[in-house]
Design an enzyme around this catalytic site. Structure first.
Site, short mmCIF file in Angstrom:
data_model
loop_
_atom_site.label_atom_id
_atom_site.label_comp_id
_atom_site.label_asym_id
_atom_site.label_seq_id
_atom_site.Cartn_x
_atom_site.Cartn_y
_atom_site.Cartn_z
N TYR A 441 0.83 -1.21 0.00
CA TYR A 441 0.00 0.00 0.00
C TYR A 441 0.86 1.26 0.00
CZ TYR A 441 -0.16 -0.49 5.25
OH TYR A 441 0.10 -0.63 6.59
N GLU A 442 0.22 2.34 -0.43
CA GLU A 442 0.89 3.62 -0.71
C GLU A 442 1.95 3.48 -1.81
OE1 GLU A 442 -0.66 5.93 0.42
OE2 GLU A 442 -1.70 5.00 2.09
N GLY A 443 1.70 2.57 -2.72
CA GLY A 443 2.61 2.38 -3.85
C GLY A 443 3.50 1.18 -3.64
#
Length: 595
Positions: A441-443
């Protein structure tokens, strides 16, 4: 059986001895951020995380969150809501937020150890205030005054929480495909319609209201990512006087069933004509999104650090207690039936790998956070510019490396436990499961690599890298005649020179074939991470030698640094070789030939 003890001694070593935060805070004008105050914050944070939220870690994993589908309301595990109430009442939600909006106005650097402790104690619980911090940053930098008054103050006070609503079922990192619509109502508000997925803390029972920051398209929006706007959409409408009004047309439609972080509410959010207000300029929503995203990416890196440290603590304790065989060089504890497994070289390899990545990673992460303070508050404009360039460069490295290393560290910790590492009651398998999400998550790690290679190196012409190489050069020059550091200075100079040369080679190859960037990105990211840690380990040895700490600490830092330079830094050789091979080995096979 799985416990957590805040590593206050090493946190203080990082803050005061290596980063010299006392001098930094004084230079930046944080008159109230005395060492006495920061130490008190660290002590109280340790107490809160160790005694309040750490015991809830397994509870949350076993119970998870539940959804009442009729109402769309999410209930968190037992004890979670009460822990958040303590968190908010004691002012933790606004620790580093401006005083004019109800925060305590402390530097981000002082908040980083608190964040690490929370994530180590209970990662799933920590996700709820994490998203509020991202929303706070977006509102601070892009919101209008009335929006800050109406929405920002209650979030900073902890009365409300925030979310980031970006991802949709058909698009993840490619936000140009986004479909959520925003239609003007004619009164300055907009009707938001669409579905968002993977929304952390999208609904919960902690607070009376949740402020969603939502990406959507206006009717006249151009195609692609340049046509995206951001909107403030509260779960409950807010009246002009700040009181709560009617429920908005936004609801949690489902909870995702996940591999880990079971107690973190990962929601599918349905917006059915929900009333929202524009934040920032039309079609400029990505600016606000990246403000949130960059904050969140650094924060997720700290999640990886916290998980690594908790896993290491438990593995170390087990390795000291678990009796198994005799040392190859002869019995070390002849009075016992067998030697504790910490005497075995391979167990030491795993423990030292964790120790080196954690303590070096702590310096890397804390330094990155300190740059936020410099970029905002330094009286020197040139210093602010350098800090801004450097934090942009370091953000993907911190996010990707600290999270990927958390997988390695939790794996090694499980291995130290042997079969017990797979058994639920020891808690190690939960840490390993939770660590997996931090790389996603968050890339994802691949997205971080592309961000580093494509945006921070190519588009920005390596501005941040030049700053970091300058730091290495300055350190090596300062200690050039220091015989006690010679074993680190030489290799550090060489790695810096190769780092610069590799960067130039990739750029030159990419001029002829754009795939060269993507082919080199992953290996370049990790090469950069290991090179950065070499610098911080050399700095750590120098700081320890110059300190008044006991000789035992100085020896521990030096021996761990030696282990890092001889055992882990050589991983750069593999990454450099992979980069040199170019794009051909990756792109030559026809897509149809994968079977």
């Amino acid at each position: 059986m799985n416990t957590y003890k805040a590593p206050l001694a090493d946190i203080r070593f990082a803050l005061y001895d290596v980063l010299d935060s006392e001098a930094l805070f004084a230079r930046l004008g944080f008159a109230d951020a005395s060492r006495e105050l920061v130490d008190a914050i660290l002590d109280e944070s340790a107490r809160f995380t160790e005694t309040v939220i750490a015991p809830l870690n397994r509870v949350g994993d076993e119970h998870g969150c539940t959804l009442d589908k009729a109402t769309g309301r999410v209930t968190t595990p037992p004890g979670f809501r009460e822990a958040y109430q303590q968190f908010a009442e004691n002012g933790w939600a606004g620790l580093v937020s401006p005083t004019e909006y109800g925060g305590q106005g402390l530097p981000h650097t002082a908040g980083v150890p608190v964040k690490e402790m929370i994530d180590a104690a209970n990662l799933a619980w920590g996700n709820f205030p994490l998203l509020s911090h991202g929303a706070t940053e977006a509102l601070l930098h892009h919101g209008e005054d009335w929006q800050k008054e109406a929405f920002l103050k209650p979030i900073i006070e902890g009365r409300w929480t925030g979310t980031m609503c970006l991802t949709e079922p058909h698009c993840g990192s490619d936000l140009g495909l986004l479909k959520t619509r925003a239609v003007p109502n004619g009164d300055g508000t907009y009707s938001i319609t669409g579905t968002k997925i993977f929304i952390t803390a999208g609904d919960h029972d902690f607070t009376d209201n949740i402020i969603h920051l939502v990406l959507a398209r206006l009717p006249d929006a151009p195609a692609g990512s340049k046509g995206i706007s951001m909107f403030i959409v509260p779960k409950v409408k807010v009246n002009a006087d700040g009181s709560l009004g009617e429920p908005n047309a936004v609801q949690c439609g489902a909870l995702e069933h996940k591999m880990g972080i079971h107690a973190s509410a990962t929601c599918v959010m349905n917006f059915d004509g929900a009333v929202g207000t524009l934040i920032g300029q039309p079609h400029k929503g990505l600016m606000a999104m990246f403000t949130m995203m960059n904050t969140a990416r650094l924060a997720v890196g700290l999640q990886g650090l916290g998980l690594s440290d908790r896993a290491y603590q438990n593995a170390l304790r087990y390795a000291r207690d678990r009796l198994q065989m005799r040392a190859l060089s002869g019995a070390k504890f002849p009075d016992k039936a067998a030697d504790p497994i910490i005497v075995h070289p391979d167990v030491r390899r795993m423990l030292l790998t964790q120790k080196a990545l954690i303590e070096g990673g702590r310096l890397l992460g804390y330094h990155a956070a300190s740059l936020i303070d410099v970029a905002i508050h330094d009286p020197d404009a040139e210093a602010r510019k350098r800090a801004d360039d450097l934090i942009g460069f370091l953000t993907p490295i911190v996010k990707a490396c600290l999270t990927e290393w958390s997988i390695e560290c939790t794996y090694h910790a499980q291995q130290c436990f042997g079969g017990h590492g797979y058994i639920q009651e020891w808690g190690m398998e939960q840490l390993a499961r939770d660590a997996r999400i931090t790389t996603l998550y968050e890339g994802t790690t691949g997205i971080q690599a592309l961000d580093l290679m494509g945006r921070k190196i190519m588009q920005q012409q390596g501005a941040g890298l030049r700053v970091f190489l300058g730091m290495i050069g300055e350190f090596c020059t300062t200690h050039a005649d220091d015989a006690s550091l010679a074993e680190f200075i030489g290799p550090l100079r060489e790695i810096a020179q190769e780092w610069q040369a590799l960067t130039m080679q990739i750029g030159q190859r990419a001029m002829g074939d754009a795939d060269e960037l993507g082919a080199a990105a992953w290996d370049y990211l990790f090469y950069s991470g290991y090179a950065a840690l070499a610098y911080w380990w050399a700095r750590a040895v120098a700081a320890a030698d110059a300190s008044s700490h006991p000789q035992s600490l100085k020896n521990a830092k030096r021996e761990t640094a030696r282990f890092y330079f001889t055992r882990l830094l050589p991983r750069t050789r593999t990454h450099a070789a992979a980069i040199a091979s170019g794009a051909a080995p990756l792109m030559a096979l026809d897509a149809d030939a994968f079977d």
